[in-house]
Design a protein around this motif. Structure first.
Motif, PDB file in Angstrom:
ATOM      1  N   ALA A   1       3.557  -4.587   4.701  1.00  0.00           N
ATOM      2  CA  ALA A   1       3.237  -4.259   3.307  1.00  0.00           C
ATOM      3  C   ALA A   1       1.817  -3.716   3.161  1.00  0.00           C
ATOM      4  O   ALA A   1       1.546  -2.920   2.256  1.00  0.00           O
ATOM      5  CB  ALA A   1       3.411  -5.495   2.426  1.00  0.00           C
ATOM      6  N   ARG A   2       0.932  -4.101   4.045  1.00  0.00           N
ATOM      7  CA  ARG A   2      -0.473  -3.669   3.959  1.00  0.00           C
ATOM      8  C   ARG A   2      -0.752  -2.351   4.667  1.00  0.00           C
ATOM      9  O   ARG A   2      -1.844  -1.814   4.559  1.00  0.00           O
ATOM     10  CB  ARG A   2      -1.373  -4.758   4.526  1.00  0.00           C
ATOM     11  N   LEU A   3       0.218  -1.817   5.390  1.00  0.00           N
ATOM     12  CA  LEU A   3      -0.014  -0.573   6.123  1.00  0.00           C
ATOM     13  C   LEU A   3      -0.097   0.620   5.181  1.00  0.00           C
ATOM     14  O   LEU A   3       0.564   0.665   4.144  1.00  0.00           O
ATOM     15  CB  LEU A   3       1.105  -0.327   7.138  1.00  0.00           C
ATOM     16  N   GLU A   4      -0.899   1.562   5.596  1.00  0.00           N
ATOM     17  CA  GLU A   4      -1.007   2.821   4.861  1.00  0.00           C
ATOM     18  C   GLU A   4      -0.038   3.828   5.463  1.00  0.00           C
ATOM     19  O   GLU A   4       0.402   3.684   6.603  1.00  0.00           O
ATOM     20  CB  GLU A   4      -2.439   3.336   4.936  1.00  0.00           C
ATOM     21  N   GLU A   5       0.269   4.854   4.710  1.00  0.00           N
ATOM     22  CA  GLU A   5       1.237   5.870   5.126  1.00  0.00           C
ATOM     23  C   GLU A   5       0.906   6.465   6.496  1.00  0.00           C
ATOM     24  O   GLU A   5       1.799   6.787   7.279  1.00  0.00           O
ATOM     25  CB  GLU A   5       1.312   6.971   4.063  1.00  0.00           C
ATOM     26  N   LYS A   6      -0.367   6.609   6.811  1.00  0.00           N
ATOM     27  CA  LYS A   6      -0.781   7.229   8.078  1.00  0.00           C
ATOM     28  C   LYS A   6      -0.559   6.327   9.292  1.00  0.00           C
ATOM     29  O   LYS A   6      -0.626   6.774  10.427  1.00  0.00           O
ATOM     30  CB  LYS A   6      -2.242   7.658   8.007  1.00  0.00           C
ATOM     31  N   GLN A   7      -0.254   5.065   9.081  1.00  0.00           N
ATOM     32  CA  GLN A   7      -0.099   4.113  10.179  1.00  0.00           C
ATOM     33  C   GLN A   7       1.358   4.000  10.621  1.00  0.00           C
ATOM     34  O   GLN A   7       1.903   2.910  10.774  1.00  0.00           O
ATOM     35  CB  GLN A   7      -0.656   2.748   9.760  1.00  0.00           C
ATOM     36  N   LYS A   8       1.965   5.126  10.880  1.00  0.00           N
ATOM     37  CA  LYS A   8       3.402   5.172  11.179  1.00  0.00           C
ATOM     38  C   LYS A   8       3.760   4.509  12.512  1.00  0.00           C
ATOM     39  O   LYS A   8       4.768   3.819  12.598  1.00  0.00           O
ATOM     40  CB  LYS A   8       3.895   6.617  11.135  1.00  0.00           C
ATOM     41  N   LEU A   9       2.963   4.729  13.530  1.00  0.00           N
ATOM     42  CA  LEU A   9       3.279   4.133  14.832  1.00  0.00           C
ATOM     43  C   LEU A   9       3.229   2.602  14.747  1.00  0.00           C
ATOM     44  O   LEU A   9       4.113   1.920  15.267  1.00  0.00           O
ATOM     45  CB  LEU A   9       2.329   4.641  15.919  1.00  0.00           C
ATOM     46  N   GLN A  10       2.231   2.090  14.065  1.00  0.00           N
ATOM     47  CA  GLN A  10       2.142   0.649  13.886  1.00  0.00           C
ATOM     48  C   GLN A  10       3.323   0.132  13.063  1.00  0.00           C
ATOM     49  O   GLN A  10       3.875  -0.931  13.357  1.00  0.00           O
ATOM     50  CB  GLN A  10       0.819   0.289  13.200  1.00  0.00           C
ATOM     51  N   ALA A  11       3.737   0.910  12.076  1.00  0.00           N
ATOM     52  CA  ALA A  11       4.894   0.519  11.255  1.00  0.00           C
ATOM     53  C   ALA A  11       6.163   0.478  12.098  1.00  0.00           C
ATOM     54  O   ALA A  11       6.965  -0.458  11.965  1.00  0.00           O
ATOM     55  CB  ALA A  11       5.063   1.487  10.086  1.00  0.00           C
ATOM     56  N   VAL A  12       6.351   1.449  12.970  1.00  0.00           N
ATOM     57  CA  VAL A  12       7.532   1.457  13.840  1.00  0.00           C
ATOM     58  C   VAL A  12       7.506   0.235  14.747  1.00  0.00           C
ATOM     59  O   VAL A  12       8.519  -0.458  14.918  1.00  0.00           O
ATOM     60  CB  VAL A  12       7.609   2.765  14.670  1.00  0.00           C
TER      61      VAL A  12
ATOM     62  N   ARG B   1       0.820  -1.222   0.000  1.00  0.00           N
ATOM     63  CA  ARG B   1       0.000   0.000   0.000  1.00  0.00           C
ATOM     64  C   ARG B   1       0.847   1.262   0.000  1.00  0.00           C
ATOM     65  O   ARG B   1       0.507   2.227  -0.646  1.00  0.00           O
ATOM     66  CB  ARG B   1      -0.947   0.000   1.193  1.00  0.00           C
ATOM     67  N   SER B   2       1.920   1.263   0.773  1.00  0.00           N
ATOM     68  CA  SER B   2       2.810   2.423   0.819  1.00  0.00           C
ATOM     69  C   SER B   2       4.241   1.927   0.610  1.00  0.00           C
ATOM     70  O   SER B   2       4.869   1.432   1.542  1.00  0.00           O
ATOM     71  CB  SER B   2       2.685   3.161   2.158  1.00  0.00           C
ATOM     72  N   LYS B   3       4.725   2.075  -0.611  1.00  0.00           N
ATOM     73  CA  LYS B   3       6.063   1.566  -0.929  1.00  0.00           C
ATOM     74  C   LYS B   3       7.135   2.251  -0.096  1.00  0.00           C
ATOM     75  O   LYS B   3       8.088   1.617   0.343  1.00  0.00           O
ATOM     76  CB  LYS B   3       6.344   1.745  -2.421  1.00  0.00           C
ATOM     77  N   ARG B   4       6.983   3.541   0.145  1.00  0.00           N
ATOM     78  CA  ARG B   4       7.968   4.286   0.933  1.00  0.00           C
ATOM     79  C   ARG B   4       8.012   3.785   2.374  1.00  0.00           C
ATOM     80  O   ARG B   4       9.080   3.532   2.937  1.00  0.00           O
ATOM     81  CB  ARG B   4       7.651   5.779   0.881  1.00  0.00           C
ATOM     82  N   LEU B   5       6.848   3.643   2.989  1.00  0.00           N
ATOM     83  CA  LEU B   5       6.771   3.169   4.378  1.00  0.00           C
ATOM     84  C   LEU B   5       7.318   1.743   4.482  1.00  0.00           C
ATOM     85  O   LEU B   5       8.074   1.422   5.399  1.00  0.00           O
ATOM     86  CB  LEU B   5       5.326   3.229   4.876  1.00  0.00           C
ATOM     87  N   PHE B   6       6.962   0.891   3.529  1.00  0.00           N
ATOM     88  CA  PHE B   6       7.416  -0.489   3.528  1.00  0.00           C
ATOM     89  C   PHE B   6       8.935  -0.565   3.370  1.00  0.00           C
ATOM     90  O   PHE B   6       9.614  -1.266   4.125  1.00  0.00           O
ATOM     91  CB  PHE B   6       6.710  -1.262   2.413  1.00  0.00           C
TER      92      PHE B   6
END
Length: 166
Positions: free
Chosen positions: A88-99, A3-8
């Motif tokens: 890979a499924r996270l959206e850009e706004k889900q930064k805390l979950q990504a961290v 969903r967000s290549k940069r975040l991934f």
């Protein structure tokens, strides 16, 4: 689908940094300390040491006879795969979950490498109170996993609406 290549990409890169730092530190301690040697950093509270853990957290199943090594390797591979797909499924706004997921992934793979290639996890951080109480030794990968789990809980508390939308 990512969903967000940069975040991934950023998450995978930071996980890789955690893995490399963890492995470098473990290697240094393994080569420069003898088993259970302690170097006191903060008297009565914090030491550096070398310890091996053949089990899971808090040495769970460490004396199980050897089968636990491959069981924990399989669990770590499964968990790491799930975390990667989740990232890979996270959206850009889900930064805390990504961290949070990034820290857990880096820690899980760091300990997986030890378990698969050495048969045990190398620990080197020891928190204690005087010589009366000792917390089990741990490492950078464990810090990543624990911090990531704490951030996952925090994310669930401060972003409950995101979970309802998915």
């Amino acid at each position: 689908m990512v969903r967000s290549k940069r975040l991934f990409a950023t998450s995978l890169f930071v996980s890789l940094l955690i893995i490399v730092a963890d492995q470098l530190l473990k290697g240094w301690f393994d080569n420069n300390f003898f088993m259970y040697q302690q170097v006191i950093v903060v008297p009565d509270f914090f030491s550096l040491t070398l310890a091996y853990n053949k089990g899971a957290a808090f040495s769970f199943l460490s004396t199980a006879g050897g089968w636990q090594r491959w069981f924990f390797v399989a669990v770590a591979v499964g968990v790491s795969s799930v975390l990667t797909f989740w990232l890979a499924r996270l959206e850009e706004k889900q930064k805390l979950q990504a961290v949070a997921l990034t820290l857990i992934l880096g820690g899980a793979v760091g300990n997986l490498i030890d378990r698969a290639f050495l048969g045990h996890v190398v620990d080197f951080i020891l928190v204690h109170y005087k010589r009366e109480w000792f917390f089990p030794a741990f490492n950078l990968a464990d810090i990543g996993i624990t911090t990531g789990a704490g951030l996952m809980i925090l994310d669930m508390i401060i972003n409950p609406e995101v979970k309802k939308q998915q």
